[in-house]
Enzyme design. Structure first.
Site, PDB file in Angstrom:
ATOM      1  CG  ASP A 153      -2.188   0.855   0.918  1.00 15.02           C
ATOM      2  OD1 ASP A 153      -2.125   1.736   0.032  1.00 15.02           O
ATOM      3  OD2 ASP A 153      -3.213   0.664   1.595  1.00 15.02           O
TER       4      ASP A 153
HETATM    5  C1  NOJ Z   1      -4.160   3.806   0.083  1.00 14.30           C
HETATM    6  C2  NOJ Z   1      -5.303   2.859   0.261  1.00 14.30           C
HETATM    7  O1  NOJ Z   1      -5.210   2.209   1.502  1.00 14.30           O
HETATM    8  C3  NOJ Z   1      -5.380   1.809  -0.830  1.00 14.30           C
HETATM    9  O2  NOJ Z   1      -6.548   1.089  -0.661  1.00 14.30           O
HETATM   10  C4  NOJ Z   1      -5.302   2.451  -2.183  1.00 14.30           C
HETATM   11  O3  NOJ Z   1      -5.440   1.477  -3.182  1.00 14.30           O
HETATM   12  C5  NOJ Z   1      -3.990   3.182  -2.285  1.00 14.30           C
HETATM   13  N1  NOJ Z   1      -3.919   4.221  -1.279  1.00 14.30           N
HETATM   14  C6  NOJ Z   1      -3.777   3.791  -3.659  1.00 14.30           C
HETATM   15  O4  NOJ Z   1      -4.617   4.857  -3.842  1.00 14.30           O
END
Ligand code: NOJ
Length: 766
Positions: free
Chosen positions: A294
């Site tokens: 993430d």
């Molecule tokens: C953070 C989020 O937790 C995740 O779900 C997302 O896909 C990413 N950012 C990318 O935007």
């Protein structure tokens, strides 16, 4: 230029059809032809080019996490020298084409990029937020919304979605409960299979399919105290029985990628979790796609207190099975050096690169890197009437009728006058919800518009705001604040309510009130909404409350007094029309709650599949004492149980029966029930099947969903519904840490929600 050389080198033939049938699990991501090509390519890659494949960068300043260092222009330069494997937040045929051209035409090997994006509930045509869609219990609906999202996203250059989000959660304080939408692993698993099928279909190489991401691996939905990004502490038993099953379902269904979670688990951040990533996901389950972190989670190993710096963090992450680094720049800066210094084995890097190239081949990117970036297709594909009609249909199916005490619903379209009350009723933005991809601000059909579209020309529709809601809704940038409402809107609302035949009152949450970084300690209605409701009820008892929200709301006074109440969530582009379809009887509501709705935030975490405890109810002689598991100021029960939802007709369950009274381990048994429509309208019912394992090597939940069917019945019609039970249905991760069923007595229960169930018992023998 070098792209052509590469093409020749790797052979241009790509004649076979890729099939990702869910039944054939992750071996399906392996095709000898592709493996050969991956290996040939790997052989000619330099270490720097290999490391380049492991970097995922945001391409614009349209950020979905803390701002990255450096500037966008510099990052684009990296594309030219093969320094980037994939980009996120670059969308649109033109932008993706530009970036792809830089990567393919300028870099030595011309390896195409993947373009990832959070296509969570639609790309341009916005479908209901996931919690709503899960409330439909309709797998076809979930597949359709994912399919259309993929068709639109793929036309706009996106070939990889960061969905489905499948984190089981029991905590309405956690803003991201809107994204996975359920406390139940079985329901999420079923939805996951449907969504992966919608995004990827059986042919990931088609130009209108996109790679799915099962996220966040793992246990993110158990954030302590519901506070986003917080630590979690769950047992191995809960991890395996409650949290991991949807991920297993996703990988079995062929999901091409998995995203790791922000949190630590047992003190080890998920991004550096060898047990989770290597042992479980890659080795035990045989996952052959790749694991992406993430946003910034390698960098975050430092504040976690796990790795002292980004260099060590990068080493920890790659050794623990992480394949692609989203926005930490850890691999980019340190991995080559780590390999050269002998701290990371090159085979680990090769493995990660192999997984990423494999997915790129599966997507058909080597065959034609520009296949997803087609401006004409984009123009003709997004936000079509057909897609909006599908969004309306899924939205209708996603609502849950919670109360209809006086049978006020459905309403007549010929009613003389309607008072529509509540800021949310005139809000064209909130229904688009959180994670709206390219859904345009203020583009939804509002509730007010939906009502106006539905009623007769003679019907008078009056509107008053009634209350103010949160401001500062800018996605991911501003803090939400909940301004003091001076109550000045109440008077006008009460006045129009007093003069109308029917009041339709929209209450709930603003569109960005739930979602990432949007946790709350208080999950009741904000501001003066409840006061408004009570004052309106004093002047007109014919009130229909339409709740719009992304998380369960705890507000007993509302639920216990509203004559009619429809849980409408944030329903997307066609929200207002879909709600009107239900309010005026063009669609008979069929949704069921995918979560328990608490009476009070103090009951959280609250979930139906809990354990019994040693003191579940007062025992003989204990009556009147406090020595049992309960609260002294609130009931243990939720306001509404998991699986609950009404219809404009009624259903009766009868004749629960088993094909035999006991079964041996390798046998199957069938449990059946009759369901009759005892009302006057045709309707759909979600028939739910639960089990209870009475005694086991580790104690088991009082109920666990193990099957459901959505059936439609005409008035008076009766249908028999059956579920098959085998050792897989009854299996769990027990004291010996092996998934298997244990002999003994089981209850089998079937009904229309998790509380009102017919029950029978049977014995499983060795
Ligand atoms: C953070 C989020 O937790 C995740 O779900 C997302 O896909 C990413 N950012 C990318 O935007």
């Amino acid at each position: 230029m070098f792209y052509n050389i590469l093409k020749t080198l790797l052979s241009v033939t790509f004649l076979f059809v890729l099939s990702l049938q869910s039944s054939q699990a992750q071996t399906q991501l392996i095709y000898p032809e592709i493996e050969e090509k991956v290996d040939s390519l790997l052989k000619i890659m330099t270490l720097e080019e290999k490391v380049g494949q492991l970097n995922l960068h945001t391409g614009t300043w349209d950020i979905t996490g803390p701002k990255p260092e450096g500037n966008a222009a510099e990052r684009y330069k990296l594309l030219s020298n093969g320094g980037v494997g994939a980009m996120l937040n670059v969308v649109g045929a033109e932008a993706t084409l530009n970036a792809q051209q830089i990567a393919v035409e300028n870099s030595r090997l011309g390896i195409p990029l993947m373009f990832g994006y959070d296509v969570i509930h639609g790309y341009k045509t916005i479908f209901p937020v996931p919690i709503a869609e899960v409330a439909s219990w309709d797998l076809k609906a979930a597949e359709t919304s994912a399919r259309i999202a993929a068709i639109e996203a793929a036309a706009a250059g996106v070939n990889w979605t960061f969905a489905p989000m499948i984190d089981v959660s029991r905590d309405a304080r956690w803003g991201r409960i809107v994204e996975s939408g359920s406390e139940d692993p079985f329901l999420i698993s079923e939805m996951t299979r449907a969504r992966v099928a919608g995004f990827q279909t059986e042919d990931l190489s088609a130009n209108n399919t996109i790679a799915a991401t099962a996220k966040h691996f793992a246990a993110y939905g158990f954030a302590e105290a519901g506070r986003d990004y917080n630590t979690i502490d769950v047992s191995k038993n809960t991890l395996h029985n409650m949290i991991l099953p949807p991920f297993k379902a996703a990988t079995d269904a062929g999901a091409a990628t998995v995203m790791s979670a922000f949190n630590d688990i047992w003190g080890i951040p998920a991004t550096a979790h060898d047990y989770l990533q290597n042992d479980i996901l890659k080795n035990e389950w045989g996952f052959n796609g790749f694991i992406v972190t993430d946003w910034g989670t390698i960098r975050q190993l430092v504040p976690h207190g796990y790795s002292p710096n980004l260099r060590t963090g990068s080493k920890d992450a790659i050794i623990a099975g992480t394949d692609m680094d989203m926005e930490s720049e850890g691999f980019q800066r340190h991995l080559a050096d780590l390999v050269n210094n002998g701290e990371v084995d090159i085979e680990i890097v090769n493995n990660a690169v192999r997984r990423i190239l494999r997915v790129k081949y599966l997507l058909g990117l080597f065959e034609d890197p520009y296949r997803y970036s087609d401006a004409e297709r984009e123009e003709n594909t997004l936000y079509t009437d057909e897609h909006r009609a599908a969004a309306r249909d899924v939205a209708r199916k996603s609502m849950v009728l919670m109360e209809n005490r006086t049978n006020l619903l459905p309403l007549s379209k010929e009613v003389n006058s309607i008072a529509v009350i509540g800021t949310l009723a005139d809000d064209k933005d909130s229904p688009i919800g959180t994670w709206r991809a390219q859904g345009e601000a203020n583009s939804a059909v509002s509730l007010l518009e939906g009502i106006q579209n539905a009623v007769s020309k003679e019907t008078e529709v009056h509107y008053a705001e009634g209350y103010t809601l949160a401001e500062g809704r800018k996605n991911f940038v501003s803090e939400l604040n909940f301004p003091e409402d001076d109550g000045s809107g109440i008077e006008e609302a009460v006045e129009i309510a007093g003069n109308a035949d029917i009041v339709i009152m929209a209450l709930g949450e603003e569109g960005f009130q739930s979602g990432e970084g949007r946790s709350q300690v208080d999950i009741s209605l904000k501001g003066r909404q409840l006061e408004l409701f009570k004052k309106v009820m004093e002047v007109n008892p014919n009130v229909v409350v339409v709740l719009m929200n992304g998380r369960p709301i705890a507000e007993p006074e509302l639920y216990e007094n509203a004559p009619s109440l429809l849980e409408a969530w944030h329903l997307g582009s066609e929200a207002g029309n879909a709600i009107a379809d239900v309010l005026f009887g063009d669609y008979n509501p069929s949704g069921k709650l995918p979560v328990s709705v608490p009476r009070h935030v103090g009951q959280v975490p609250i979930y139906y599949n809990h354990k019994n405890t040693g003191r579940p109810v007062p025992q003989q002689g204990d009556a009147g004492t406090v020595f049992w598991s309960h609260y002294t100021d609130e009931s243990n029960d939720p306001q509404y149980p998991f699986g609950y939802g009404l219809s404009y007709t009624s259903f009766e369950y009868s004749d629960l029966r088993l094909s035999k009274p006991s079964m041996a381990m390798e046998e199957e048994i069938t449990v059946s029930v009759n369901v009759t429509n005892t009302g006057e309208r045709a309707g759909e019912e979600v028939v739910q099947f639960y089990i209870r394992d009475h005694f086991a090597s580790t104690v088991r939940p009082v109920k666990e969903l193990k099957g459901f069917r959505k059936i439609s019945l005409d008035p008076g019609e009766k249908k028999s519904v059956s579920f098959t039970v085998n050792s897989n249905t009854l299996g769990f991760f027990g004291a010996d840490e092996i998934f298997k069923a244990e002999a003994g007595i089981f209850s089998l229960m079937i009904g229309g929600n998790s509380t009102d169930l017919l029950s029978t018992e049977f014995e499983l023998t060795e």
